[in-house]
Design an enzyme around this catalytic site. Sequence first.
Site, PDB file in Angstrom:
ATOM      1  N   CYS A 141      48.673  43.281  42.940  1.00  0.00           N
ATOM      2  CA  CYS A 141      47.517  42.749  43.663  1.00  0.00           C
ATOM      3  C   CYS A 141      47.341  41.306  43.215  1.00  0.00           C
ATOM      4  O   CYS A 141      48.319  40.651  42.869  1.00  0.00           O
ATOM      5  CB  CYS A 141      46.273  43.594  43.422  1.00  0.00           C
ATOM      6  SG  CYS A 141      45.696  43.572  41.708  1.00  0.00           S
ATOM      7  N   GLN A 142      46.130  40.794  43.187  1.00  0.00           N
ATOM      8  CA  GLN A 142      45.926  39.410  42.780  1.00  0.00           C
ATOM      9  C   GLN A 142      45.919  39.247  41.257  1.00  0.00           C
ATOM     10  O   GLN A 142      46.552  38.359  40.722  1.00  0.00           O
ATOM     11  CB  GLN A 142      44.618  38.859  43.373  1.00  0.00           C
ATOM     12  CG  GLN A 142      44.387  37.381  43.122  1.00  0.00           C
ATOM     13  CD  GLN A 142      45.459  36.502  43.765  1.00  0.00           C
ATOM     14  OE1 GLN A 142      46.068  36.836  44.768  1.00  0.00           O
ATOM     15  NE2 GLN A 142      45.713  35.359  43.137  1.00  0.00           N
TER      16      GLN A 142
END
Length: 181
Positions: A141-142
Amino acid sequence: MAKLFVSSSCLSLPHSQILARRCFPASSLSTLTSRFGLPNRRVVGTEDRNSSLNWMATAGGNAESASVPTSVPVRVAHELHQAGHRYLDVRTAEEFSAGHAVGAINVPYMFKVGSGMTKNPNFLEEVVSHYGKDDEVIVGCQSGKRSLMAATDLISAGFTSVTDIAGGYAAWRHNGLPSES
């Protein structure tokens, strides 16, 4: 009763800090049980304020049955990706279109709703449309939080080879690993 903190972050600590913090990778707990004759009992700690990332286990508990995904640093994730593991990016479509790892497939784990986020109710079905339950999948993800939650859900749904990318796409970019938009 001695308690051990078991966390994916334990894997990145030097040996001396692992012992000092009483922090052991899940794979070493069964060895501790047999070597020191400890009881086979696990206590999940509700008193742990960061229970989504860390949990407590009584020394010798069978931690591997708890379905905690393995987290690896981005450089290890990149090597896995090069070796054939498939990259699942669980960021929003907007985050993904701004840049992502080469070859990644986007299935958002959460959607932006107003100023917050809500879980994608079709996440598992969408992942199954791209991946088999026995595929080797790395999840990013981020920054690492959503991917850890997504990886945990995938393991609980019967996926057998899921690895979380610690640090997410931010760490991927920081390390200069291949990206595309």
